[in-house]
Design an enzyme around this catalytic site. Structure first.
Site, PDB file in Angstrom:
ATOM      1  N   SER A 173       0.836  -1.187   0.000  1.00 10.30           N
ATOM      2  CA  SER A 173       0.000   0.000   0.000  1.00 10.30           C
ATOM      3  C   SER A 173       0.886   1.258   0.000  1.00 10.30           C
ATOM      4  O   SER A 173       1.755   1.366  -0.846  1.00 10.30           O
ATOM      5  CB  SER A 173      -0.928  -0.048   1.216  1.00 10.30           C
ATOM      6  N   ASP A 231      -8.385  -6.900  -4.587  1.00 11.22           N
ATOM      7  CA  ASP A 231      -8.018  -5.546  -4.152  1.00 11.22           C
ATOM      8  C   ASP A 231      -8.558  -4.544  -5.171  1.00 11.22           C
ATOM      9  O   ASP A 231      -8.066  -4.453  -6.294  1.00 11.22           O
ATOM     10  CB  ASP A 231      -6.491  -5.449  -4.064  1.00 11.22           C
ATOM     11  N   HIS A 278      -7.883  -5.416  -0.305  1.00 13.34           N
ATOM     12  CA  HIS A 278      -6.591  -4.734  -0.197  1.00 13.34           C
ATOM     13  C   HIS A 278      -5.820  -5.203   1.040  1.00 13.34           C
ATOM     14  O   HIS A 278      -4.598  -5.288   1.032  1.00 13.34           O
ATOM     15  CB  HIS A 278      -6.836  -3.227  -0.148  1.00 13.34           C
TER      16      HIS A 278
END
Lengths: 198, 377
Positions: free
Chosen positions: B148, B314, B347
């Site tokens: 991320s 995701d 995610h």
């Protein structure tokens, strides 16, 4: 398998840059890494196989040769290898063209549908051939575009693709293919290996 | 949240020019390390944390008393094995776990800096962490790894310092924050700023905390970290501690109760202003723009080996955005591997127990380390 790897390896010069398209579990990549060159990449469509390759530390990209070869620049590899995969593509001609763009030279190996054992099955049994090299049944085969050594040979000459070397394999017997023995090799070999250039 | 915790810290005395134009110096950066640096100094891995992470990657987080945020990945006998590797993680600048951020006390006023803190960027974050690597006297890192926002830092780090890491593993990230990413971040920021206790960012002066706004920000963000399928399977329309609807606005559904809980525990460990600053840094991230629209140029100086990972479910940093990084690297002939891992955990997959992810990552890191050592790379 081993014979095919040896032939491919012998076609490749040392310390060159190689891309293995449809690299599977990375066996050929490993073999070439140990024998020829460290600079080798792979492209593979199956997630599971990509993960197996990455687990071995091989540089492999998950992707589809029909759509993802475009991202490599022109002539970015000395050799691009397509081992026994051409028949599985929706559009083999497009893939060959992409390979010839990305690689300075291309090595294509073809399970020969003209091999006499294959021909006999269709002729006498009247069923789609199932062999050691082509183990699938008609209803679950990934092979959409089977061809023979002669088909590929003719394809190259029709498309003005240069064949540098063409080798026939029967069991572990290796021989060269040329215009005059093409019909015989097409009958008597289970695998054809071609080194080509655009 | 600026509690008196015994964190490892260095003071960076060199002046650092931030992207916003301001210059900072003599500021603290808090970090943690795991494992030992070997005598060849070739086993160091710098881990970058995500938006709400901190330096406590593994083991027990001394602030929250919970497991470190990447305990599935980093630790003894974990994919990044601290018996073998020396793992470093710093709290990002702008954060609230000891590094220089809006909750740092300004010594001349005795008050928190609040929104007088300068706007920081991902570029600023990695430039600060580079100072930490220098301080630790590590000439070359074996790897830089992060998911991320951590992945964005991986990309920026390699772009800024092309010869400082042998291997880079950006996970579930993007090279440029999308409109949707910015939209969700803005939603979170507006929730915080709409809280009357925010006081334009100077809430600590009034002994206030915009915890309601921060909790809503967290709740909204949390949804973006999960997948629709994951939510449906875990919660569906299940009711919370009741047999029938109550015809009111209490948390009838388990998903409501779950989100409220996620919001409430978050405000205990995270500073609202840090949330504003760090989400802003993510929104400003556009690596290709830094290189005049050509992402490949960000990496053309580097020989770093890349391994990009994305997850099927995701939708915040989807596979297509991760693939753009792969394409940019391929187009300059860089050494890049890529896989999209099958997972319905959204995610958040990179933080969770996703066996095929953990196995592939661990095996890859270990075999690459072995090969590089054998070849003395």
């Amino acid at each position: 398998m081993k014979e095919e790897f040896n032939i491919i390896s012998n076609l490749i010069e040392e310390n060159t840059r190689v891309l293995d398209v449809g690299c599977g579990n990375g066996d050929l990549m490993k073999f070439l890494q140990e024998n020829k060159t460290k600079d080798i990449r792979g492209l593979e469509i199956s997630k599971e196989k990509v993960q197996n390759c990455l687990s071995k530390g091989l540089t492999v990209i998950e992707g589809n040769a029909e759509s993802d070869l475009k991202q490599f620049p022109k002539s970015s590899f000395d050799y691009v290898i397509l081992s026994q995969t051409l028949q599985a593509f929706l559009n083999p001609e497009l893939v060959i063209n992409e390979l010839l763009k990305v690689g300075k030279k291309v090595i294509v190996t073809i399970p020969n549908f003209g091999y006499w054992r294959v021909r006999l099955q269709l002729l006498f049994k009247g069923t789609m051939p199932v062999t050691e090299n082509l183990p699938h049944e008609w209803y679950n085969t990934p092979n959409l575009h089977m061809c023979t050594i002669k088909d590929f040979y003719n394809f190259c000459s029709n498309k003005n693709i240069k064949i540098f070397k063409s080798i026939a394999l029967k069991k572990s017997r290796i021989s060269e293919i040329n215009k005059s023995n093409l019909n015989y090799k097409n009958l008597d070999s289970h695998l054809g290996i071609f080194l080509i250039e655009s | 949240m600026n509690k008196n915790i015994d964190t490892k810290k260095i003071i960076i005395s060199n002046p650092l020019k931030l992207d916003c134009g301001k210059e900072i110096n003599n500021f603290p950066i808090a970090y943690e390390t795991y494992g030992e640096l070997n005598s060849e100094k070739n086993n160091a891995i710098l881990v970058f944390h995500a938006l709400t992470g901190d330096q406590y990657v593994s083991g027990k987080n001394p602030i929250t008393n919970k497991d470190g945020w990447w305990s599935y990945v980093v630790g003894e006998n974990k994919p990044i094995d601290t018996n073998k590797f020396f793992v470093i993680c710093a709290n990002v600048i702008g954060g609230c776990m000891g590094s220089y951020g809006p909750s740092t006390i300004n010594e001349s006023t005795g008050k928190q800096i609040g929104t007088d803190f300068p706007i920081i960027t991902i570029n600023d974050m990695v430039n600060v962490q580079y100072e930490l690597i220098k301080y630790l006297e590590i000439e070359k890192l074996f790897a830089v790894v992060g998911g991320s926002m951590g992945g964005m830092q991986v990309l920026q780090f390699v772009a800024n310092f092309p010869d400082k890491a042998k291997l880079a593993i950006p996970i579930a990230c993007t090279s440029s924050h999308s409109a949707q990413n910015i939209a969700f971040n803005e939603l979170g920021r507006q929730a915080i700023m709409a809280d009357s206790k925010w006081e334009n960012g100077f809430y600590s002066n009034y002994k206030l905390n915009p915890d309601k706004g921060l909790a809503v920000a967290r709740m909204a963000a949390h949804i973006t970290y999960l997948s629709e399928k994951g939510l449906q399977e875990k919660f569906g329309r299940k009711l919370q501690d009741r047999d029938s609807l109550r015809y009111g606005f209490e948390a009838d559904f388990q998903i409501e109760s779950y989100l409220r809980y996620q919001g409430s525990v978050f405000v205990d460990r995270f500073d609202a202003n840090s949330y504003l600053y760090i989400t802003r840094a993510m929104d400003y991230f556009d690596l290709s723009k830094q290189y005049k629209g050509n992402l490949s140029d960000a990496f053309k100086e580097t020989k770093t080996k890349f391994f990009v990972i994305s997850f099927t479910s995701d939708w915040l940093y989807p596979t297509s955005e991760n693939r753009e990084i792969v394409i940019a690297l391929n187009s300059i002939g860089a050494d890049v591997g890529f896989v999209e891992i099958e997972s319905d955990k959204g995610h958040d997959s990179f933080l969770l127990d996703v066996p095929s992810f953990l196995k592939t990552l661990g095996d890859y890191i270990n075999s690459t380390y072995k090969v590089m050592n054998e070849r003395r790379i």
